[in-house]
Design a protein around this motif. Structure first.
Motif, PDB file in Angstrom:
ATOM      1  N   VAL A  62      -2.712 -95.070  76.863  1.00 26.82           N
ATOM      2  CA  VAL A  62      -4.125 -94.819  76.586  1.00 26.82           C
ATOM      3  C   VAL A  62      -4.341 -93.336  76.297  1.00 26.82           C
ATOM      4  O   VAL A  62      -4.992 -92.968  75.314  1.00 26.82           O
ATOM      5  CB  VAL A  62      -5.018 -95.304  77.755  1.00 26.82           C
ATOM      6  N   LEU A  63      -3.811 -92.483  77.147  1.00 18.80           N
ATOM      7  CA  LEU A  63      -3.967 -91.038  76.935  1.00 18.80           C
ATOM      8  C   LEU A  63      -3.330 -90.601  75.617  1.00 18.80           C
ATOM      9  O   LEU A  63      -3.867 -89.753  74.910  1.00 18.80           O
ATOM     10  CB  LEU A  63      -3.390 -90.266  78.119  1.00 18.80           C
ATOM     11  N   TYR A  64      -2.228 -91.214  75.271  1.00 19.20           N
ATOM     12  CA  TYR A  64      -1.537 -90.900  74.017  1.00 19.20           C
ATOM     13  C   TYR A  64      -2.388 -91.268  72.807  1.00 19.20           C
ATOM     14  O   TYR A  64      -2.601 -90.445  71.921  1.00 19.20           O
ATOM     15  CB  TYR A  64      -0.186 -91.627  73.979  1.00 19.20           C
ATOM     16  N   VAL A  65      -2.893 -92.513  72.771  1.00 22.06           N
ATOM     17  CA  VAL A  65      -3.665 -92.932  71.591  1.00 22.06           C
ATOM     18  C   VAL A  65      -5.005 -92.217  71.501  1.00 22.06           C
ATOM     19  O   VAL A  65      -5.590 -92.127  70.417  1.00 22.06           O
ATOM     20  CB  VAL A  65      -3.857 -94.467  71.505  1.00 22.06           C
ATOM     21  N   LEU A  66      -5.504 -91.705  72.621  1.00 19.83           N
ATOM     22  CA  LEU A  66      -6.739 -90.930  72.601  1.00 19.83           C
ATOM     23  C   LEU A  66      -6.494 -89.458  72.277  1.00 19.83           C
ATOM     24  O   LEU A  66      -7.438 -88.696  72.138  1.00 19.83           O
ATOM     25  CB  LEU A  66      -7.455 -91.043  73.954  1.00 19.83           C
ATOM     26  N   ASN A  67      -5.220 -89.087  72.178  1.00 19.62           N
ATOM     27  CA  ASN A  67      -4.864 -87.683  71.967  1.00 19.62           C
ATOM     28  C   ASN A  67      -5.560 -86.822  73.024  1.00 19.62           C
ATOM     29  O   ASN A  67      -6.240 -85.834  72.724  1.00 19.62           O
ATOM     30  CB  ASN A  67      -5.233 -87.222  70.552  1.00 19.62           C
ATOM     31  N   ALA A  68      -5.397 -87.247  74.271  1.00 26.63           N
ATOM     32  CA  ALA A  68      -6.101 -86.649  75.407  1.00 26.63           C
ATOM     33  C   ALA A  68      -5.659 -85.210  75.662  1.00 26.63           C
ATOM     34  O   ALA A  68      -4.549 -84.802  75.322  1.00 26.63           O
ATOM     35  CB  ALA A  68      -5.854 -87.484  76.664  1.00 26.63           C
ATOM     36  N   ARG A  69      -6.570 -84.495  76.293  1.00 24.37           N
ATOM     37  CA  ARG A  69      -6.256 -83.133  76.735  1.00 24.37           C
ATOM     38  C   ARG A  69      -5.120 -83.205  77.755  1.00 24.37           C
ATOM     39  O   ARG A  69      -4.977 -84.202  78.463  1.00 24.37           O
ATOM     40  CB  ARG A  69      -7.466 -82.510  77.424  1.00 24.37           C
ATOM     41  N   PRO A  70      -4.347 -82.146  77.874  1.00 19.94           N
ATOM     42  CA  PRO A  70      -3.286 -82.144  78.886  1.00 19.94           C
ATOM     43  C   PRO A  70      -3.872 -82.283  80.297  1.00 19.94           C
ATOM     44  O   PRO A  70      -4.899 -81.686  80.603  1.00 19.94           O
ATOM     45  CB  PRO A  70      -2.622 -80.779  78.716  1.00 19.94           C
ATOM     46  N   LEU A  71      -3.221 -83.079  81.104  1.00 23.81           N
ATOM     47  CA  LEU A  71      -3.620 -83.209  82.505  1.00 23.81           C
ATOM     48  C   LEU A  71      -2.785 -82.259  83.338  1.00 23.81           C
ATOM     49  O   LEU A  71      -1.574 -82.173  83.171  1.00 23.81           O
ATOM     50  CB  LEU A  71      -3.382 -84.632  83.013  1.00 23.81           C
ATOM     51  N   ASN A  72      -3.450 -81.535  84.209  1.00 23.74           N
ATOM     52  CA  ASN A  72      -2.737 -80.666  85.133  1.00 23.74           C
ATOM     53  C   ASN A  72      -3.443 -80.742  86.484  1.00 23.74           C
ATOM     54  O   ASN A  72      -4.480 -81.391  86.621  1.00 23.74           O
ATOM     55  CB  ASN A  72      -2.671 -79.235  84.587  1.00 23.74           C
ATOM     56  N   THR A  73      -2.892 -80.090  87.458  1.00 25.43           N
ATOM     57  CA  THR A  73      -3.468 -80.188  88.800  1.00 25.43           C
ATOM     58  C   THR A  73      -4.880 -79.620  88.861  1.00 25.43           C
ATOM     59  O   THR A  73      -5.719 -80.139  89.597  1.00 25.43           O
ATOM     60  CB  THR A  73      -2.576 -79.475  89.841  1.00 25.43           C
ATOM     61  N   GLU A  74      -5.160 -78.599  88.065  1.00 26.07           N
ATOM     62  CA  GLU A  74      -6.506 -78.033  88.062  1.00 26.07           C
ATOM     63  C   GLU A  74      -7.528 -79.038  87.540  1.00 26.07           C
ATOM     64  O   GLU A  74      -8.617 -79.178  88.089  1.00 26.07           O
ATOM     65  CB  GLU A  74      -6.555 -76.742  87.232  1.00 26.07           C
ATOM     66  N   THR A  75      -7.170 -79.754  86.469  1.00 26.50           N
ATOM     67  CA  THR A  75      -8.059 -80.773  85.907  1.00 26.50           C
ATOM     68  C   THR A  75      -8.301 -81.883  86.918  1.00 26.50           C
ATOM     69  O   THR A  75      -9.438 -82.302  87.147  1.00 26.50           O
ATOM     70  CB  THR A  75      -7.465 -81.366  84.615  1.00 26.50           C
ATOM     71  N   LEU A  76      -7.236 -82.359  87.540  1.00 26.88           N
ATOM     72  CA  LEU A  76      -7.372 -83.429  88.530  1.00 26.88           C
ATOM     73  C   LEU A  76      -8.201 -82.970  89.721  1.00 26.88           C
ATOM     74  O   LEU A  76      -9.048 -83.719  90.223  1.00 26.88           O
ATOM     75  CB  LEU A  76      -5.997 -83.917  88.984  1.00 26.88           C
ATOM     76  N   GLN A  77      -8.005 -81.735  90.162  1.00 25.95           N
ATOM     77  CA  GLN A  77      -8.783 -81.212  91.288  1.00 25.95           C
ATOM     78  C   GLN A  77     -10.260 -81.117  90.921  1.00 25.95           C
ATOM     79  O   GLN A  77     -11.131 -81.426  91.741  1.00 25.95           O
ATOM     80  CB  GLN A  77      -8.263 -79.849  91.731  1.00 25.95           C
ATOM     81  N   ALA A  78     -10.566 -80.719  89.694  1.00 28.34           N
ATOM     82  CA  ALA A  78     -11.962 -80.637  89.256  1.00 28.34           C
ATOM     83  C   ALA A  78     -12.615 -82.009  89.264  1.00 28.34           C
ATOM     84  O   ALA A  78     -13.765 -82.153  89.684  1.00 28.34           O
ATOM     85  CB  ALA A  78     -12.041 -80.016  87.871  1.00 28.34           C
ATOM     86  N   VAL A  79     -11.891 -83.023  88.836  1.00 29.29           N
ATOM     87  CA  VAL A  79     -12.433 -84.387  88.845  1.00 29.29           C
ATOM     88  C   VAL A  79     -12.662 -84.845  90.289  1.00 29.29           C
ATOM     89  O   VAL A  79     -13.704 -85.413  90.615  1.00 29.29           O
ATOM     90  CB  VAL A  79     -11.496 -85.366  88.096  1.00 29.29           C
ATOM     91  N   LEU A  80     -11.708 -84.567  91.159  1.00 36.31           N
ATOM     92  CA  LEU A  80     -11.868 -84.922  92.571  1.00 36.31           C
ATOM     93  C   LEU A  80     -13.047 -84.185  93.199  1.00 36.31           C
ATOM     94  O   LEU A  80     -13.832 -84.779  93.941  1.00 36.31           O
ATOM     95  CB  LEU A  80     -10.589 -84.603  93.356  1.00 36.31           C
TER      96      LEU A  80
END
Length: 87
Positions: A62-80
């Protein structure tokens, strides 16, 4: 410690955010996945994404076909953090 449901919420929010940024609906996501040989109906995707429950392979596809932004720990922490603050 984050619960399983917290992580499912992160999956849901990340995927929905990427879909929204690209204006992709569930049918469009289904079609994009089909183009790389992954068969998932729009309804099936809606259920999996809304529950935040999908295999790692489907999440990556899904992330591939959406050409998603890179996921990193900072992004995940912001979502949390957003989730915990009720946003």
């Amino acid at each position: 410690m984050k619960s399983k449901n917290d992580w499912r919420e992160v999956v849901q929010r990340v995927v929905k955010s990427e879909m929204s940024m690209r204006g992709v609906k569930y049918q469009g996501l289904s079609e994009r996945l089909a183009a790389i040989g992954v068969v998932q109906s729009a309804d099936n995707l809606r259920n999996k994404i809304n529950k935040g429950i999908m295999g790692a392979d489907l999440l990556l596809q899904v992330l591939y076909v959406l050409n998603a932004r890179p996921l990193n720990t900072e992004t995940l922490q912001a979502v949390l953090d957003d989730f915990e603050s009720g946003q």
